[in-house]
Design a protein around this motif. Structure first.
Motif, mmCIF file in Angstrom:
data_model
loop_
_atom_site.group_PDB
_atom_site.id
_atom_site.type_symbol
_atom_site.label_atom_id
_atom_site.label_comp_id
_atom_site.label_asym_id
_atom_site.label_seq_id
_atom_site.Cartn_x
_atom_site.Cartn_y
_atom_site.Cartn_z
ATOM 1 N N UNK A 276 0.816 -1.222 0.000
ATOM 2 C CA UNK A 276 0.000 0.000 0.000
ATOM 3 C C UNK A 276 0.840 1.258 0.000
ATOM 4 N N UNK B 297 3.563 3.537 2.848
ATOM 5 C CA UNK B 297 3.368 4.121 4.182
ATOM 6 C C UNK B 297 2.497 5.372 4.128
ATOM 7 N N UNK C 145 -1.133 4.206 3.731
ATOM 8 C CA UNK C 145 -1.596 3.542 4.944
ATOM 9 C C UNK C 145 -2.013 4.587 5.980
ATOM 10 N N UNK C 146 -1.176 5.602 6.116
ATOM 11 C CA UNK C 146 -1.408 6.591 7.159
ATOM 12 C C UNK C 146 -2.418 7.667 6.749
ATOM 13 N N UNK C 147 -2.242 8.203 5.539
ATOM 14 C CA UNK C 147 -3.014 9.390 5.162
ATOM 15 C C UNK C 147 -4.135 9.122 4.160
ATOM 16 N N UNK C 148 -3.998 8.058 3.388
ATOM 17 C CA UNK C 148 -4.999 7.813 2.336
ATOM 18 C C UNK C 148 -5.557 6.391 2.393
ATOM 19 N N UNK C 149 -6.147 6.013 3.531
ATOM 20 C CA UNK C 149 -6.687 4.650 3.642
ATOM 21 C C UNK C 149 -7.773 4.380 2.624
ATOM 22 N N UNK D 125 -6.427 2.662 -0.312
ATOM 23 C CA UNK D 125 -6.183 1.252 -0.034
ATOM 24 C C UNK D 125 -7.467 0.452 -0.091
ATOM 25 N N UNK E 117 0.882 -7.375 7.049
ATOM 26 C CA UNK E 117 0.884 -6.293 8.045
ATOM 27 C C UNK E 117 2.289 -5.833 8.411
ATOM 28 N N UNK E 118 3.293 -6.645 8.086
ATOM 29 C CA UNK E 118 4.663 -6.272 8.449
ATOM 30 C C UNK E 118 5.235 -5.200 7.528
ATOM 31 N N UNK E 119 4.518 -4.862 6.472
ATOM 32 C CA UNK E 119 5.058 -3.861 5.534
ATOM 33 C C UNK E 119 5.070 -2.473 6.162
ATOM 34 N N UNK E 120 6.102 -1.719 5.824
ATOM 35 C CA UNK E 120 6.144 -0.336 6.313
ATOM 36 C C UNK E 120 6.448 0.617 5.169
ATOM 37 N N UNK E 121 7.724 0.697 4.762
ATOM 38 C CA UNK E 121 8.127 1.748 3.829
ATOM 39 C C UNK E 121 9.227 1.197 2.935
ATOM 40 N N UNK F 211 11.940 7.897 0.391
ATOM 41 C CA UNK F 211 12.257 9.241 0.882
ATOM 42 C C UNK F 211 13.692 9.309 1.376
#
Lengths: 492, 279, 216
Positions: free
Chosen positions: B7, B9, B12-16, B19, B37-41, B45
Motif C-alpha cells: 500500500x 506508508x 496507509x497513514x493518510x490515504x486509507x 487502499x 501487516x509487516x510492511x512499512x516503507x 524518501x
C-alpha cells in the motif's frame, strides 16, 4: 574555479527571487517551451535515435575509460599538424597560459567565440586583470557582456532577456565597446542581429587573436570541431593570426568517424535543427588558410576528480546540448542564474558539485535543485542518468564519504545544516523497521488528529506556506484491514 | 489469483480510502488480496534525500515481507519504481563499496514481481474495462515516476476511458512534473509551489471536476495547493475512480470541503457524514 | 613535474582498479544506428537535399551545364554584385557570363579586401541530403575558408548527384579530416533573441545553391 561565482546564495534562496519575477518567468517559459517542442520534432525524424544515443554514450564511456591514451594521441596529432598543446591542471593555470600566449603576440584585444570552458574558468576576468580586452562575439554572449550580466543558459545565454530589454542594452552600452547602435534601433530580432553584425564587423576583420573552445577533439587526427550558427565562430576560427582553444579533456572522441553520431545528435538536441548553420573542423594549422599559430589548452579543473567517481563520471559524457535545461521544470522557474555557475540546469546540478566540490552552501544545494522527475534523462543524447547522479551527490552531501579533490583522495564530513534532517531520517528508519512502533505512531497520529494544524511552524512552514496538509483520517488502512480481513488469513 | 497489496506508508497513514478502493477493485475482479501487516516503507524518501545507507534496511525488510508473493500490487508509481528500479541499484552500490553480495541477493526478485496498479490491471489481469462508474469530468496527470521510470504509457488513460459516465479532459502540459518530488517540496518550496500552481492552473483550465493521478504523494501536494487556493477541482486517486460503481459510487465532496474523500462502504458512513460527503 | 604529468597521473589514478579492456576500438562500440534513413533513389536524394536546403532558407536553383553560366550571372545581377570573388580552380565557364568585376583570391589579400567584395562563387566537396548541408574542404573551386565567410553573398555549385550523399555517415567516409572543413547548412542564423530565428548574422546573409545536373 573563477571568483565570478564566489559568495553566491544557495539555490533555494536565489530561486525564491526568480520565481517571483514575472517577466523572467514569462521569458523562460516561452523560450524553453518553444525549443522543447522543436527538439521533439527534430529528434522524431530519426528512426534510430535510441541507437544513436546508445552509441554516443558508449563512445564517450570508452574514451573516458582510456582517457590517458587518447589525450596523448591527441597531443601527438595536434603537434604533428603544427599546433601547440598546453596542459592546465586548474582554472588559474589555464588562465595564466592563455594570458601569456596573448601577451606573446603583443596584442591587447581578442575576439572570442562562445565557450563554456572559458566561462567556467573566468577567462575574460583574468584577461582583463592583465590589460587584455576580450570581445564576446556570439549574439547572446554580446548581450550578456554589454549588459554586465551573467549567462543563464548553455545554448542561449541571454534567454532571460526579452527583445525590449536587449534593445535597451544595445542602445546604452554598445558605444562604450565600439561601434554604437544604429539610430532608432527597433526591438525586432532582425534589427538587433543587424546591429550586432555592424558592431562586431571591424573587430572580426582587425583583431589578431581569437579564443575558442571546441565541441569535439578527434584523437587520431588531431582535428577540432566547433558547431555554431551565426558565423562568429568561423570569423574567430579563421581570420585571426593566432588561435587559442581552451578545451576540457573530456571533449575527446577517438576517431573522425565517431562524429557521425554526435553531428546527428547534438544539433537536433541543441538548436533543434537537422544541422546547425556552420561547423568548422581544423587540424593544427594550414598554410595560407586560417591562423598561422594554433594553441590548444587542455583543461582539467575538476574533470579528473569527476572521473574518479564511478557513479558521477558519466556526467563527463555531456556534449553541452542544453536539452536538459529546456525540459527541466525547475530550470524553467528558477532560471539559470540560481545555479551559480557556467553550467545551469540539470547538467549543472550534477557537474558543478563535481567540478567544484560541495564545500560551499551553493554547491551543496545544487544536487537538491531537482524534483527527480527524470525529464532530463529522457532527452539526454548521451543518456546521462542525471537523477541517479543527483541522488548520489545528495548522499555525498548528507552522508559524506570518500571523494577526490584536486587529484587527492579526501574523506568528506557530512555537511552541516542537515543535522535535524539526518536525525529525522534515522528516527524514521527506526520506526519503519519496527512495525509495532509504526503502528503505534499511526495510532497516535489518529488519536491527535483533531489537534493537527493545517499550518506548521518551523521547517514545516516551507510546506504549509502554500499548501494545506492533508487531514489525518479517522482510521488507518491497516486498522480497517485488521477489522475486516484478518479472519481471511492475514499476513504470511 | 492471489496478490499482495503493497500500500505504501503514505497511503496507509493518510490515504486509507485509496487502499480500501484497491482492495474493493481487485476483489471485484476476482483477485484474492492479502495485506502483509509487516510492511512499512520502501525507503524512497530516505534514498532520494541522500540517505542511501538508511534506506538499505528498509529495502531489505520490504523484500523480506513480500518475498513469497508472485504478484505485488501498489497504487503508487513512485514506490513501484523505487522497488523495481532503485532496490537493485542499492545492491550494486553496496557491492561496489566492498560490502559483498548480501544486499544485492536479498533485493533480487521483488522488483520484477511488483506491479503498479494500472500495470497489474492491464498487463496481468488483461482488463481495461473494470466495470467502473463515475459520472464526472476527469483530467489525468501522469506522475513522473510512473510515466518515465515505469513507462505506464496509456494504461491509466485506457482504464479511465472505459469507465462508464466518465468524460476525460485533456490536461495541458500533462507530462510536466507537479513539483512534489518528496523532500524537494520542502527544500525548494518556492519552485515546488510554482510548479504545483501551474499544474493546478492547467487542471482547472481543462474544465474537469476531478484531477486524477496514480500517486497520492503528488495528489497530496496538488490537493494541498488546491485547498489553500480554494479552487473547485478535486484530487482523486485513480484507484478510487476505478473502484466506484453504480451500486457503490464514489461521491465527490462539495466544493470547498476537505479534499479527503471516501468510497461509500459500510463502516465509513459515520466519518463520511461527519465530513459532509454524503447527501 | 609538468602539468601534463599531473593531469595524466590524475587520470590514471581515477581509472585505477577498472578491469583492463583490450577490445580493439572498431569492435568496442555497438553501432546499431543506420547508415541512411529510409531508402531513396538517387533522384529522390537530390530532391531531399533541395528540400532541406530550402527549409533553412538557402535559395536552391537547378540547372544543367548549358544553363549554368547564365544562372550564375543572373544570381549575381539580382544581388547587384559589382565585385565577385573567384577561387583558384573554379571552372572558367562558370563565371563566363558574369558582368561584375571578377576578383581572384590572392594569398596576400587583406580581410578588408575581402570585405570589399560583394559575392563569391565556389564549388564544394560534397552535400548531405538528410541534413541539407554543404561541405567545403578547401579543394579546387573552393578556396580558403575565409572567402566564403566575409562576402555577404555566397553562390555554391553542387554537382548533383555526383557530389550528393544521403547521410552524415556517408559524408564522413568521403572527407579527409585533416583538410580545413566548413560545413554549411543555410545562411548564418541566430535564435538568441526570444528563440526567434533570424537569418543572416555574420556570415553571408544570402546563400544561393545551384544543383548542377551531372547525370549521364
Amino acid at each position: 574555479m573563477s571568483s565570478t561565482f564566489l559568495g553566491l546564495p544557495s539555490f533555494p534562496v536565489a530561486a525564491r527571487e526568480s520565481t517571483r519575477d514575472g517577466q523572467l518567468r514569462a521569458n523562460l517559459r516561452h523560450a524553453t517551451h518553444t525549443i522543447r517542442a522543436k527538439r521533439a520534432v527534430a529528434v522524431g525524424e530519426l528512426s534510430d535515435w535510441g541507437e544513436l544515443r546508445a552509441a554516443g554514450a558508449a563512445i564517450k564511456d570508452h574514451t573516458l575509460a582510456h582517457l590517458d591514451h587518447y589525450l596523448q594521441q591527441l597531443e601527438q596529432a595536434v603537434t604533428a599538424a603544427g599546433g601547440h598543446v598546453h596542459w592546465a591542471a586548474d582554472a588559474d593555470e589555464a588562465n595564466r597560459i592563455v594570458t601569456d600566449l596573448v601577451h606573446a603576440t603583443g596584442e591587447t584585444e581578442v575576439v572570442k567565440v562562445k565557450s563554456m570552458a572559458t566561462q567556467e574558468i573566468g577567462l575574460n576576468e583574468a584577461l582583463a586583470a592583465q590589460g587584455i580586452r576580450a570581445y564576446e562575439t556570439d549574439l547572446a554572449e554580446l548581450i550578456v557582456q554589454l549588459g554586465d550580466d551573467r549567462p543563464s543558459h548553455i545554448l542561449v545565454p541571454a534567454i532571460h532577456k526579452n527583445r525590449a530589454e536587449i534593445r535597451d542594452i544595445f542602445r546604452t552600452q554598445m558605444a562604450a565597446w565600439g561601434r554604437p547602435a544604429p539610430q532608432g534601433l527597433s526591438d525586432e530580432p532582425a534589427a538587433l542581429a543587424e546591429a550586432a553584425r555592424l558592431h562586431l564587423r571591424q573587430k572580426f576583420l582587425h583583431t589578431k587573436v581569437g579564443i575558442s573552445g571546441a565541441n569535439f577533439m578527434v584523437a587520431d587526427t588531431g582535428t577540432l570541431v566547433v558547431l555554431e550558427s551565426e558565423g562568429n565562430g568561423r570569423m574567430c576560427l579563421t581570420l585571426p593570426e593566432t588561435l587559442i582553444s581552451v578545451v576540457g579533456i573530456e571533449k575527446i572522441v577517438p576517431t573522425f568517424r565517431d562524429l557521425e553520431v554526435f553531428l546527428q545528435t547534438l544539433p537536433r538536441s541543441s538548436t533543434a535543427e537537422r544541422m546547425n548553420p556552420y561547423t568548422t573542423m581544423w587540424t593544427g594549422t594550414t598554410d595560407g588558410d586560417g591562423p598561422k599559430e594554433f594553441h590548444l589548452v587542455l583543461l582539467d579543473n575538476g574533470r579528473t576528480d569527476t572521473l574518479a567517481d564511478t557513479v558521477g563520471r558519466q556526467a563527463l559524457r555531456c556534449i553541452r546540448c542544453s536539452a536538459c535545461l529546456n525540459v527541466c521544470p525547475v530550470y524553467e522557474r528558477a532560471g539559470g542564474h540560481a545555479y551559480g555557475s557556467a553550467y545551469p540546469g540539470p547538467i549543472g546540478a550534477i557537474l558543478t558539485p563535481q567540478l567544484r566540490g560541495t564545500a560551499t552552501e551553493l554547491d551543496a544545494s545544487l544536487p537538491y535543485a531537482s524534483s527527480l522527475c527524470g525529464a532530463c534523462y529522457d532527452v539526454c543524447p548521451v543518456a546521462i542518468d542525471i537523477p541517479d547522479i543527483l541522488v548520489h551527490l545528495r548522499q555525498r552531501v548528507v552522508e559524506g564519504g570518500e571523494t577526490v579533490r584536486g587529484g587527492v583522495k579526501t574523506v568528506l564530513e557530512p555537511a552541516k545544516g542537515h543535522t535535524t534532517e539526518r536525525a529525522a531520517m534515522r528516527a524514521a528508519r527506526w520506526v519503519f523497521t519496527h512495525p509495532a512502533a509504526f503502528a503505534a505512531g499511526r495510532r497516535a497520529a489518529t488519536a491527535t488528529r483533531r489537534l493537527h494544524s493545517r499550518r506548521l511552524p518551523g521547517p514545516g512552514r516551507a510546506w504549509t506556506d502554500t499548501r494545506d496538509l492533508p487531514a489525518v483520517p479517522a482510521q488507518s488502512f491497516r486498522a480497517w484491514w485488521q477489522r475486516t480481513h484478518t479472519t481471511k488469513g492475514g499476513t504470511p | 489469483m492471489r496478490a499482495a497489496l503493497f500500500l505504501t506508508c503514505v497511503n496507509d497513514t493518510l490515504y486509507p480510502d485509496t487502499g480500501r478502493a484497491v482492495v474493493r477493485l481487485l476483489e471485484r475482479l476476482g483477485v484474492e488480496v492479502d495485506f502483509p501487516l509487516a510492511q512499512t516503507c520502501c525507503g524512497q524518501a530516505h534514498y532520494n534525500t541522500g540517505y542511501r545507507h538508511e534506506a538499505e534496511p528498509l529495502a531489505r525488510r520490504h523484500a523480506r515481507v513480500f518475498r513469497d508473493y508472485d504478484y505485488v500490487v501498489t497504487p503508487s508509481g513512485s514506490c513501484a519504481a523505487m522497488v523495481r528500479d532503485i532496490h537493485p541499484r542499492l545492491g550494486g552500490r553496496a557491492r561496489a563499496e566492498g560490502r559483498g553480495d548480501g544486499l544485492a541477493r536479498d533485493l533480487t526478485g521483488t522488483g520484477t514481481r511488483t506491479y503498479e496498479l494500472t500495470e497489474f490491471l492491464v498487463d496481468v489481469l488483461g482488463v481495461t474495462d473494470v466495470g467502473a462508474y463515475f459520472p464526472h469530468t476527469v483530467t489525468y496527470h501522469p506522475t513522473c515516476h510512473g510515466l518515465r521510470m515505469l513507462g505506464l504509457g496509456d494504461r491509466p488513460r485506457r482504464l479511465l476511458e472505459a469507465v462508464r459516465g466518465l468524460e476525460l479532459r485533456e490536461l495541458a502540459g500533462a507530462e510536466e512534473c507537479c513539483g512534489f518530488g518528496g523532500t524537494f517540496a520542502v527544500k525548494n518550496s518556492d519552485v515546488s509551489a510554482a510548479m504545483g500552481a501551474d499544474k493546478v492552473a492547467n487542471a482547472v483550465r481543462s474544465g474537469a471536476e476531478v484531477l486524477c493521478a496514480a500517486d497520492n504523494s503528488c495528489l497530496m501536494h496538488l490537493g494541498g495547493t488546491i485547498a489553500r487556493q480554494g479552487t473547485a477541482i478535486r484530487p482523486v486517486h485513480i484507484a478510487e475512480i476505478l473502484a466506484s460503481t453504480r451500486e457503490e459510487p464514489l461521491r465527490l465532496p462539495a466544493t470547498g470541503a476537505p479534499v479527503h474523500m471516501t468510497v461509500g462502504r459500510p463502516g465509513t458512513e459515520a466519518r463520511a457524514r461527519r465530513e459532509g460527503t454524503h447527501r | 613535474m609538468s602539468s601534463k604529468d599531473i593531469v595524466l597521473g590524475r587520470v590514471r589514478r581515477a581509472l585505477a582498479g577498472a578491469p583492463a579492456d583490450t577490445t580493439p576500438y572498431e569492435q568496442a562500440i555497438a553501432r546499431a544506428y543506420v547508415r541512411e534513413h529510409g531508402r531513396r533513389t538517387t533522384e529522390q536524394t537530390v530532391d531531399l537535399l533541395a528540400e532541406h536546403l530550402a527549409d533553412y532558407r538557402a535559395h536552391v536553383h537547378r540547372t544543367d551545364a548549358a544553363g549554368l553560366a547564365g544562372l550564375i550571372a543572373r544570381l549575381l545581377t539580382d544581388r547587384g554584385a559589382r565585385r565577385v570573388l573567384v577561387p583558384a580552380g573554379l571552372p572558367p565557364q562558370w563565371p563566363a557570363a558574369v558582368d561584375a568585376t571578377r576578383v581572384e583570391d590572392r594569398p596576400d589579400a587583406t580581410h578588408d579586401d575581402l570585405d570589399s567584395v560583394d559575392s563569391v562563387v565556389t564549388g564544394c566537396a560534397l552535400a548531405i541530403a538528410e541534413t541539407g548541408t554543404i561541405v567545403l574542404d578547401a579543394g579546387p573551386a573552393q578556396g580558403r575558408r575565409r572567402i566564403t565567410l566575409v562576402p555577404d553573398h555566397h553562390v555554391c555549385v553542387i554537382r548533383a548527384p555526383g557530389q550528393v550523399v544521403a547521410s552524415l555517415p556517408q559524408a564522413l567516409e568521403r572527407l579527409v579530416p585533416t583538410r580545413p572543413l566548413t560545413w554549411i547548412s543555410g545562411p548564418s542564423a541566430t535564435s538568441d533573441i526570444e528563440l526567434q530565428r533570424v537569418e543572416g548574422v555574420h556570415g553571408p546573409r544570402r546563400l544561393d545553391v545551384v544543383l548542377l545536373d551531372d547525370a549521364g
